[in-house]
Write a protein that holds these residues in place. Structure first.
Motif, PDB file in Angstrom:
ATOM      1  N   TYR A 116      -0.268   8.595 -10.277  1.00  0.00           N
ATOM      2  CA  TYR A 116      -0.831   7.247 -10.188  1.00  0.00           C
ATOM      3  C   TYR A 116      -2.307   7.214 -10.561  1.00  0.00           C
ATOM      4  CZ  TYR A 116       3.423   7.135  -7.436  1.00  0.00           C
ATOM      5  OH  TYR A 116       4.708   7.262  -7.030  1.00  0.00           O
TER       6      TYR A 116
ATOM      7  N   TYR B 278       2.159  -7.053  -2.319  1.00  0.00           N
ATOM      8  CA  TYR B 278       3.210  -6.060  -2.175  1.00  0.00           C
ATOM      9  C   TYR B 278       4.488  -6.706  -2.679  1.00  0.00           C
ATOM     10  CZ  TYR B 278       6.837  -3.650   0.421  1.00  0.00           C
ATOM     11  OH  TYR B 278       7.972  -2.983   0.783  1.00  0.00           O
TER      12      TYR B 278
ATOM     13  N   PRO C 291       8.030  -5.686  -4.108  1.00  0.00           N
ATOM     14  CA  PRO C 291       9.081  -4.753  -4.541  1.00  0.00           C
ATOM     15  C   PRO C 291      10.349  -5.461  -5.006  1.00  0.00           C
ATOM     16  CG  PRO C 291       9.004  -4.877  -2.176  1.00  0.00           C
ATOM     17  CD  PRO C 291       8.022  -5.875  -2.682  1.00  0.00           C
TER      18      PRO C 291
ATOM     19  N   LEU D  43       1.014  -3.487   4.475  1.00  0.00           N
ATOM     20  CA  LEU D  43       0.797  -3.798   3.058  1.00  0.00           C
ATOM     21  C   LEU D  43       0.882  -5.303   2.835  1.00  0.00           C
ATOM     22  CD1 LEU D  43       2.789  -0.955   1.287  1.00  0.00           C
ATOM     23  CD2 LEU D  43       0.350  -1.110   1.624  1.00  0.00           C
ATOM     24  N   ARG D  44       1.766  -5.919   3.612  1.00  0.00           N
ATOM     25  CA  ARG D  44       1.908  -7.356   3.451  1.00  0.00           C
ATOM     26  C   ARG D  44       0.640  -8.072   3.946  1.00  0.00           C
ATOM     27  NH1 ARG D  44       6.706  -7.582   5.558  1.00  0.00           N
ATOM     28  NH2 ARG D  44       7.818  -7.170   3.618  1.00  0.00           N
TER      29      ARG D  44
ATOM     30  N   TYR E 148       3.156   1.597  -4.428  1.00  0.00           N
ATOM     31  CA  TYR E 148       2.600   0.244  -4.266  1.00  0.00           C
ATOM     32  C   TYR E 148       1.088   0.267  -4.122  1.00  0.00           C
ATOM     33  CZ  TYR E 148       7.467   0.160  -3.167  1.00  0.00           C
ATOM     34  OH  TYR E 148       8.789   0.355  -3.233  1.00  0.00           O
ATOM     35  N   TRP E 149       0.540   1.456  -3.920  1.00  0.00           N
ATOM     36  CA  TRP E 149      -0.902   1.558  -3.607  1.00  0.00           C
ATOM     37  C   TRP E 149      -1.788   1.152  -4.791  1.00  0.00           C
ATOM     38  CZ3 TRP E 149      -4.305   1.167  -0.145  1.00  0.00           C
ATOM     39  CH2 TRP E 149      -5.608   1.676  -0.299  1.00  0.00           C
TER      40      TRP E 149
ATOM     41  N   ARG F 171       5.133  -1.363   5.592  1.00  0.00           N
ATOM     42  CA  ARG F 171       5.460  -2.614   4.897  1.00  0.00           C
ATOM     43  C   ARG F 171       4.673  -3.780   5.498  1.00  0.00           C
ATOM     44  NH1 ARG F 171      10.805  -1.078   4.703  1.00  0.00           N
ATOM     45  NH2 ARG F 171      11.430  -2.452   6.376  1.00  0.00           N
TER      46      ARG F 171
ATOM     47  N   ARG G 288      -1.652  -0.972  -7.266  1.00  0.00           N
ATOM     48  CA  ARG G 288      -1.860  -2.413  -7.464  1.00  0.00           C
ATOM     49  C   ARG G 288      -2.749  -2.993  -6.353  1.00  0.00           C
ATOM     50  NH1 ARG G 288       3.349  -5.472  -8.572  1.00  0.00           N
ATOM     51  NH2 ARG G 288       2.628  -5.645 -10.715  1.00  0.00           N
TER      52      ARG G 288
ATOM     53  N   SER H 221      -2.360  -8.452   1.595  1.00  0.00           N
ATOM     54  CA  SER H 221      -2.413  -9.465   0.536  1.00  0.00           C
ATOM     55  C   SER H 221      -2.785 -10.845   1.082  1.00  0.00           C
ATOM     56  CB  SER H 221      -1.062  -9.531  -0.166  1.00  0.00           C
ATOM     57  OG  SER H 221      -0.066  -9.854   0.783  1.00  0.00           O
TER      58      SER H 221
ATOM     59  N   ASP I 172      12.543   0.001  -1.803  1.00  0.00           N
ATOM     60  CA  ASP I 172      11.968  -0.544  -0.581  1.00  0.00           C
ATOM     61  C   ASP I 172      12.299   0.300   0.631  1.00  0.00           C
ATOM     62  OD1 ASP I 172      10.290  -2.418   0.203  1.00  0.00           O
ATOM     63  OD2 ASP I 172      11.834  -3.755   0.989  1.00  0.00           O
TER      64      ASP I 172
END
Length: 1771
Positions: free
Chosen positions: A143, A47, A49, A69-70, A105-106, A66, A108, A73, A58
């Motif tokens: 997307y 994630y 940004p 999403l973090r 962000y989805w 957030r 990626r 990864s 953001d």
């Protein structure tokens, strides 16, 4: 930094957390400024940004999102999985606007995580994506292009849950009509992604090589390759047609890459499979493209034809077929003859390598597409092809799997038909090919199948039948090109070859059965392919239960005989339809084979040929075949007799064949299996013209002496098929068979009753089966045989069973009973209405009776009883069912069985086992009735009624219970009686059979409980309730009777145990029903009869804990219980325990009032003083009532009676003539006096005390004078209560508190001590000796136990002085060594033997008396001590001789009992048994001996212990103790001390031996044994140590373990505390103890010498050695010091005493040393270790002095008489 345990800065309450820090920042500013996500690898862009305007973008993402999403990864799988699940949940729950913020962000994240290595993460990703789609819907559109490639790959995931989740998401996003458009929209992006994956990516670019292991990287790469190939296939299949053109150009670049074509040879099967699937798709959707790429496609696919991986094979063959269909010139790109076909032949020869079901179905389309040029020359080509298939079929793998072999055979036949149809230019060639196919391929495969049993059930024969049909069709239709001729030749050739093959199989003597059966099966199929059931490719599984009867066994050795299930007429019809082309050659074939077979049968007696013939005739029973058989048969066996038998009207060749041949075969005795002969018989019957003809034939057979098994098989086959039944039904109903069966039944029943050889026994089995079959099988509700014959057979069976019951030979009846069971069982269960025949009911009753008796009586085995039970249970069910349908209320069986049961239980002839069997049988019967008769319940009710005794019978049963029960309640004062209730008869009648009352009440209770359990008791029916209450009341009565017996025999204990097991208990009744009525019933009986009913009532009240109002009315008013009858008296006595204080008080007032007005004449009557006193005593017995002021008043009333009428008081008189009424009255008065002492608080006057004391002595005199009358129960009770009064007075004066003594008259206590107490013991001690002297055996004196108990209790209060001044006659034993005065010796000689007495009270009271004497005895031996001093020999002195002689007797007896038990195993001793008394006496004798030992001085102890060592008595004791002490001696009783944490054991708790204390008798011996062991270890430690060291290893370990665990700690702490509390003072030595360290420290100082010794106790003290260590020492030489240490160690180890005694001995030794006495040079000690003497014997040469004991030992062990020091002769 960051250490967990470091001090935190002030105010900083929580540890740091980066997550929380991010949250705080977000809260303060609303955004995380320019946050950059940290990836886990270079390619990991999570994630991120942090771009221009990052803050604005953001801020669109929600803070929670957030965070998630973090987390996505992160590298950790669990973190990712949880985060993804959380993401899905948030998408579902948050508003659409919030979720939309995530969309940028989805893509990626999705593109990366959808390829994750962990399949759970991939699945969760797709599920979360679905939630996202559902929330954002069309907003996903911008997307799509970046996601679609990965989404398509995800839909082809190799983990199917993840793939299906992706598909679901795809369907949620696009309806099916829109899906192609969506793909077309993104096709370029998709292709880019796929091409990248297929051409550019490597394992190292897809995963980080530094963090991911190589294996995982490769697995991921191969998975993505597979998915990409499949995704491309999916794309091709879903794209609209119009898009294909543009796609083609794109794909050209992919197909031009060599790397792509190498995937066909990839090492991973999944990749190869996907590649071939994609190749098929190319052929399907882009044929032009494929044609262009033919030089690459064809070799890639066709040269892989031998790939044998199960994953690859289906895709490969699909691709092969697509390629050869799509690319016309495909063969020009490969070398077929060298590259493709050899590979194919190899696969085929190996049977498809386990993939036949996949490969072989593709063979026909494959060879049909092979162009002619490649197949030249055709003959060789086809030969290789089919030979390879046949070779493959013979591989083990193919044979073993039915589906594989089936696929191979099907493919073979398909291809064969195809090859035959191929047109060939030259006719010769065609003929050659046809011949080769038939001769070299088809016939060999038939041969192979016939020889391999596993292939015989395959589809080959059906396929051949189908093929023949098609050839015949072609042969019959004429055509221009002469096809019909070709096919006619083909067929002729086939039949010729087949005939040769069949003859080969049949025409040999040792022909194998299996090929023959397969052959007959094949012929059946060829004759009749339609009716034969085709085997499916999938097996149809048939489940058949065993019970469905042997009658259905009509598949023989796996042969397909379903054919026969079809009726014969259908078969005939089919035959006519089948073409002549088939019929004629087939019939010829059959005739040939039949002819061959019959020749073998007749000439060689070949069994397998006969079976084969039977199978042929079942399918081909035509006249022609029979004719052939006849012709052949007659050549060999035509005799005049056979001609005669073949009657004129048998023109039918089949019947002639039957009479000529079949009957001969049937008659052959050696033949085991006759099934197939019966099949031939049915084939013959089938050819008969009429039923009459068939009946004549069968009747003829019946009259012949054939084996029964043949008739059994005929009937079984008839039962299995209606067609066959119609052929034989006339014969079955006929009289010939009926009569024969009745005779058979008669023979069979008698067969079992005489001994028979085993061989005929086995033969009888089938005969029973015949009977069973004809009785139980029914068609259209009619029996198989005539009804009259059924009745006759049942009569025979019943007669046989009733005889079997009386026979005593166990084994002989077994087979016939077993068979009768089977027959009856199947008859009862399958024939409707059968049980209303009288004969059936009798049979049922007989079977029931056999089951309800013990097997010892009936001599039946468990298995038989089980069978019989099953039989009568099924019979009863059928019976009840029939009764209900006919609305009848009763039946002969029910009436007869009820009367028989009633007779059994009232006869008192049953023991527990028999009774248990009877109860079980009756319970089963009742359960069956209850189950079947749920609605009305009348059957059950009347049945119970029939078994229940009437009133007079109940009274008789109660009277038959012995009156022995009265003894206990009378003795305990629960009941009072003043009539001679039972004379001297107190023996319990016969103890091997249960009294009738017990049986009746228990059985009926079981029945009543069953009725209640089933809820059949319809609450409103009071009469029914009353009956059940009466039954339960009787049960409680009988239980109370057993409870009141003092020593119930084992039989009754067994009976009680049985009731518990069978749940025949009051508790069970109370859970099922209200018990108020029952209480009332028992109360009424108690008031009327008293006695045992009253005790039963008390027991019931205690169980229910409630007293009803009706019961209380009895004493509310004085009129209520007057006049007192025995019943009312007993009822009140038993009720008194349950009354409240007030109620008792009221009752006492009534009694006192009655006593005051009582006339002299009424003193001893029930309605007079006797009754009132009895009630009074009962009320006072339980607890004091607040009416103390009345108690002395009652005493005054009693005194007034004495003054007026002294004759009523039995003072010092003979009781021979005394009436029971007077005895009862006196007993109650005596009972009152201890209660007065116990509860009265008002002081008694002088004259009252005199009355009590004098009466007591006078009554005791009466007791002593009449000891010969103790067998009369009331006299016995009189004796007991007199002694109890003496005990009560002794206890009163012994324990009187000072404040009580102040209130007593002045001289009372001195009078008591000087006169009354003396008087008691002068009377009772001689009485004890007299009574014990008169009764020699336990049985004789069992009733006197009570007297002995009371007498013993009184004697325990005797004082030491009174014992020493006894008045017993002198008693001495000749040759007895003793130092005791005569009087004391007489006392010992009189009392000691009583330790051997068989009654516990005597043993305990004698022990208490002797215990008081023991400390007095050692002093008399002190005089002798001086004479023992210096003898050379080790001297010994016996403890009291009287005790030792008793001990010797006990040792002998005990050795006999315990020798078989290994030391260390716990021997359980039954309380109050003879063994119990023996062991108790033995342990008490030892306890006394050890008490005596303890009281002796240390010098005497040495002599006594020497005696014990010589007699080995102590060793025996220790061995016995380790058999009598429990392995885990935990104490369970009430403990005296304050409870603490330690567990109480028999070693920590003191044992109280009371004469009356019968509390926990079972633990008394173990506890006493532990006590004795404890004392032995404490007082004789050295001797125990000596014994322990001499034990064998196992015992050594047992002793060590037990002592360390339970005793050492107790002894150590006692030893240490005795040192601490010791008052002994040493001059110059101080002793201190440390309990925690188990140490004693002794400090010795004299002048300037100072010594400190530390004595350490071992963990297994006192078995292990005590260690002595040195502390400080000043002024002592080392050698001297060592000597002293050794001495102390020796003293502590070898002397039988405490540490203090050892120290004292050692100090004396050291003192003597300092006084100048020299050591003895043998033991290096001044004072001798065991006899404590000084060195006195001096050597004349060297003048050294020695102990005499040491010298004696020196001389004996060295065999010399020289001085140990100077070696001169010692004088």
């Amino acid at each position: 930094m960051g250490g967990k345990n470091k001090q935190r800065t002030k105010g900083n309450l929580r540890p740091s957390s980066s997550g929380r820090a991010a949250e705080l920042l977000a809260k303060e500013r609303g955004t995380v400024p320019g946050f950059i996500g940290f990836g886990t690898s270079q390619s990991d862009l999570g994630y991120v940004p942090a771009v221009q305007g990052a803050e604005e973008i953001d801020s669109l993402v929600d803070a929670d999102f957030r965070m998630v999403l973090r987390k996505l990864s992160k590298r950790d799988i669990i973190t990712k999985l949880k985060a993804m699940q959380e993401f899905g949940t948030m998408c579902k729950e948050r508003e659409a606007e919030v979720v939309k913020g995530v969309l940028p962000y989805w893509p990626r994240i999705y593109c990366k995580i959808s390829l994750d290595h962990d399949r759970r993460v991939r699945e969760a990703t797709q599920q979360s994506f679905e939630q996202l789609i559902l929330k954002v819907k069309k907003h996903l559109a911008p997307y799509l292009k970046s996601i679609m490639g990965y989404w398509l790959i995800a839909q082809c995931d190799t983990y199917s849950p993840a793939a299906s989740a992706a598909k679901v998401a795809f369907e949620k996003a696009f309806p099916s009509s829109k899906q192609p458009e969506a793909l077309a929209f993104c096709k370029d992006e998709i292709l880019n992604v796929l091409q990248d994956h297929l051409l550019k990516e490597t394992p190292d670019t897809l995963s980080d090589p530094q963090t991911v292991p190589e294996e995982e990287r490769e697995a991921k790469f191969f998975r993505i390759l597979t998915c990409s190939l499949l995704a491309l296939k999916k794309l091709l299949s879903m794209l609209p047609k119009k898009e294909m053109q543009s796609l083609e150009e794109k794909l050209m670049s992919l197909l031009s890459q060599n790397k792509f074509w190498k995937y066909g040879k990839h090492s991973t099967p999944q990749v190869r499979s996907a590649f071939f699937e994609l190749a098929s798709a190319f052929c399907q959707y882009l044929p032009e493209l494929v044609k262009g790429e033919a030089p690459r496609v064809c070799p890639a696919v066709l040269l892989s034809i031998d790939d044998s991986d199960a994953v690859v094979c289906p895709a490969l063959w699909e691709a092969v077929l697509y390629v050869i269909a799509t690319v016309e010139d495909c063969w020009s790109h490969v070398n077929a003859k060298k590259g493709v076909l050899p590979k194919l032949w190899t696969v085929l020869r190996e049977g498809g390598r386990g993939l036949a079901t996949v490969i072989y179905p593709n063979l026909l389309p494959f060879i049909s597409k092979v162009p002619p040029g490649i197949t030249e020359p055709k003959l060789e080509y086809f030969r290789t092809f089919f030979s390879s298939i046949i070779q493959g079929l013979s591989s083990e793998r193919a044979i073993a799997s039915p589906s594989e072999s089936s696929a191979i055979i099907t493919a073979f036949m398909e291809c064969l038909r195809f090859a035959i149809l191929q047109k060939v230019n030259e006719e010769d060639d065609q003929r050659q090919i046809h011949q080769m196919l038939i001769n070299d391929q088809l016939v060999p495969i038939i041969d192979a199948v016939l020889q391999e049993p596993r292939l015989q059930n395959g589809p080959l024969f059906y396929q051949i039948a189908e093929t023949l049909s098609s050839w015949e069709a072609k042969a019959e239709v004429s055509s221009d090109d002469g096809t019909e001729e070709v096919f006619q030749k083909l067929l002729t050739n086939f039949w010729d070859r087949l005939l040769k093959l069949c003859v080969l199989h049949v025409d040999k003597l040792d022909a194998d059965e299996k090929p023959l059966f397969a052959l007959s099966g094949m012929l059946e199929v060829l004759q009749n392919p339609k009716t034969a059931t085709k085997p499916n490719n999938r097996k149809s599984v048939k489940i058949k239960f065993k019970d469905e009867g042997e009658s259905e066994r009509n598949t023989e050795n796996g042969k397909l005989t379903e054919v026969r299930k079809n009726s014969d007429s259908e078969i005939q019809a089919d035959l006519q339809h089948s073409s002549l082309l088939r019929k004629e050659p087939l019939e010829n074939l059959v005739c040939n084979l039949s002819e061959l077979s019959i020749v073998y049968v007749n000439e060689q007696k070949s069994e397998q040929h006969l079976k084969f013939l039977s199978a042929l005739l079942s399918s081909f029973s035509s006249d022609r075949v029979f004719q052939v058989l006849l012709e052949q048969g007659n050549d060999t066996s035509s005799t005049a007799e056979a001609q005669k038998e073949t009657k004129v009207h048998h023109e039918n060749p089949s019947v002639q064949f039957l009479y000529m041949n079949v009957i001969t075969w049937l008659k052959e005795d050696w033949r085991k299996d006759t099934q197939f002969l019966v099949d031939i018989l049915y084939s013959v019957l089938n050819r008969c013209s009429s039923n009459d003809e068939r009946k004549v034939i069968l009747d003829d057979l019946t009259k012949m002496d054939l084996k029964w098994i043949i008739f059994l098989q005929i009937i079984q086959k008839a039962c299995s098929s209606t067609t066959k039944l119609s052929l034989v039904s006339d014969w079955l109903k006929g009289s010939t068979l009926g009569e024969r069966l009745v005779m058979l039944a008669d023979d069979l029943c008698h067969l079992g009753l005489k001994p028979v050889p085993a061989s005929t026994q086995s033969a009888s089995t089938e005969r029973w089966t015949v009977l069973s079959l004809v009785l139980s099988q029914r068609f259209k509700n009619e029996s198989l045989i005539g009804e009259t014959y059924v009745e006759k057979i049942i009569d025979k069976l019943q007669a046989a069973l009733s005889k079997a019951r009386d026979l005593s030979e166990a084994g002989n009846t077994e087979p016939s009973v077993s068979f009768i069971c089977d027959v009856a069982s199947s008859f009862f269960s399958s024939v409707k209405g059968c049980l209303l025949m009288p004969s059936s009911e009798d049979l049922l009753l007989t079977i029931f009776q056999l089951c309800a008796q013990r097997q010892d009586a009936t001599h039946l085995t468990d298995l038989l009883v089980c069978k019989l039970k099953h039989t009568w249970m099924s019979g009863v069910k059928s019976l009840v069912h029939q009764l209900r349908s006919m609305q009848k209320q009763s039946s002969t069986f029910l009436l007869k069985s009820a009367l028989w049961i009633k007779n059994q239980i009232q006869s008192s002839t049953l023991d527990v086992k028999s009774f248990q069997v009877l109860i079980s049988a009756v319970s089963d019967l009742l359960s069956a009735l209850l189950e079947a008769d749920r609605q009305s319940g009348c059957l059950v009710g009347s049945y119970v009624e029939h078994v229940t005794p009437n009133r007079t019978e109940w009274v008789k049963l109660r009277e038959s219970l012995s009156a022995e029960w009265m003894h206990k309640p009378l003795l305990e004062g629960r009941l009072s009686m003043n009539c001679e209730h039972l004379g001297s008869c107190v023996k319990l009648c016969g103890t091997t059979k249960l009294p009738g009352h017990l049986c009746t009440s228990a059985l009926l209770s079981k029945m009543a409980l069953l009725v209640l359990e089933n809820g059949m008791d319809h609450g409103n029916d009071d009469a029914e309730r009353k009956k059940i209450d009466n039954i339960i009341a009787e049960l409680l009565y009988s239980l109370q009777w057993i409870e009141e017996l003092e020593n119930p025999p084992y039989l009754l204990l067994e009976y009680l145990h049985m009731l518990e097991e069978m749940h025949i208990t009051y508790e069970k009744f109370s859970t099922l029903s209200n018990t108020t009525d029952l209480q009332q019933t028992i109360f009424d009986r108690s008031e009327e009869h008293g006695r045992l009913w009253s005790l039963t009532m008390a027991k019931l009240i205690r169980a229910e804990n409630v007293v009803s109002c009706e019961m209380k009315h009895l004493f509310k008013t004085s009129e209520g219980f007057l006049p007192l009858t025995e019943g009312r008296l007993h009822t009140l006595q038993c009720l008194s325990a349950f009354l409240t204080e007030e109620e008792k008080k009221e009752l006492v007032f009534h009694c006192v009032a009655k006593l005051m007005t009582c006339a002299q004449t009424e003193l001893s009557s029930t309605d007079g003083a006797f009754g009132c006193l009895s009630i009074l005593n009962s009320c006072l017995n339980d607890s004091s009532i607040d009416c103390d002021h009345l108690l002395p008043g009652i005493l005054k009333i009693i005194m007034s009676w004495k003054n007026d009428n002294e004759d009523s008081f039995l003072f010092s008189c003979n009781l021979k003539e005394t009436s029971a009424q007077l005895l009862g009255f006196n007993i109650e008065m005596i009972r009152y006096l201890p209660l007065l002492l116990k509860y009265s608080t008002a002081p008694l006057a002088d004259n009252e005390w005199d009355f009590i004391m004098c009466s007591m002595l006078a009554w005791l005199e009466t007791t002593c004078e009449n000891h010969s009358l103790y067998h009369i129960p009331l006299v016995q009770i009189f004796a007991c209560v007199s002694c109890d009064l003496a005990s009560a007075l002794s206890a009163y004066f012994e324990s009187a508190a000072p404040e009580t003594t102040e209130n007593l008259p002045v001289n009372l206590i001195s009078e008591w001590k000087e006169f009354f107490s003396e008087g008691i013991h002068n009377l009772l001690l001689p009485l004890l000796v007299k009574v014990t002297g008169e009764t020699k055996t336990a049985a004789e004196g069992s009733f006197q136990n009570s007297v002995l108990t009371s007498l013993g209790e009184a004697l325990t209060y005797i004082s030491k002085d009174q014992l020493l001044n006894h008045k017993l006659p002198a008693k001495f034993v000749a040759g007895q060594k003793t130092n005791l005065p005569d009087k004391l010796q007489t006392l010992l000689n009189t009392l000691s033997p009583l330790l051997l007495f068989w009654a516990r009270p005597v043993q305990i009271s004698v022990y208490h008396m002797l215990y008081k004497l023991m400390p007095e005895l050692p002093k008399f031996d002190d005089e002798d001590l001086k004479s023992y001093g210096d003898e050379e020999e080790e001297s010994a002195l016996s403890p009291p001789a009287a005790l030792m002689s008793v001990l010797a007797t006990q040792e002998v007896l005990l050795e006999n009992i315990l020798e078989c038990i290994p030391v260390g195993e716990f021997a359980v001793i039954q309380p109050l048994s003879d063994e119990f008394c023996l062991v108790l006496g033995y342990l008490l004798t030892w306890k006394l001996t050890l008490t005596f030992f303890k009281a002796a001085s240390s010098q005497l102890r040495v002599l006594y212990s020497q005696y014990l060592r010589r007699t080995k008595s102590l060793n025996k004791l220790l061995y016995h103790l380790f058999r009598l002490m429990p392995e885990n001696p935990v104490f369970s009783g009430p403990t005296s001390e304050v409870p603490n944490k330690d567990t109480k054991t028999f070693f920590t708790e003191e044992l109280h031996l009371d004469v009356k204390g019968t509390g926990a008798l079972s633990s008394q011996i173990p506890h006493l044994a532990c006590t004795v062991y404890h004392i032995t270890l404490k007082d004789l430690p050295a001797m125990v140590r000596l014994w322990w060291n001499s034990c064998e290893k196992r015992v050594f370990n047992v002793v060590d373990k037990f002592t360390s665990k339970y005793v050492s700690s107790v002894l150590s702490s006692q030893e240490i505390s005795s040192v601490q509390t010791s008052t002994q003072l040493f001059n110059g030595m101080t002793v201190k103890a440390r309990s925690a360290a188990r140490e004693v420290i002794a400090t010795y100082s004299v002048d300037d010498i100072f010594i400190e010794l530390i004595i350490q106790l071992p963990t297994n003290y006192p078995l292990g050695s005590i260690t002595v260590e040195s502390g400080k020492r000043v002024g002592v030489a080392v050698q001297q010091w060592r000597n002293w240490m050794l001495q102390l160690s020796t003293y502590l180890t070898h002397q039988n005493g405490s540490i203090m005694e050892g120290l004292s001995l050692w100090k004396n030794n050291v003192d003597k040393r300092f006084e100048g006495v020299e050591d003895c040079m043998i033991c290096f000690s001044v004072i001798h270790g065991s006899n404590y003497s000084l060195p006195k014997k001096a050597c004349r040469t060297c003048k050294k002095k020695f102990h005499s004991a040491c010298l004696y030992k020196w001389f004996t062990s060295s065999n010399k008489s020289t001085c140990p020091l100077c070696r001169e002769t010692f004088f």
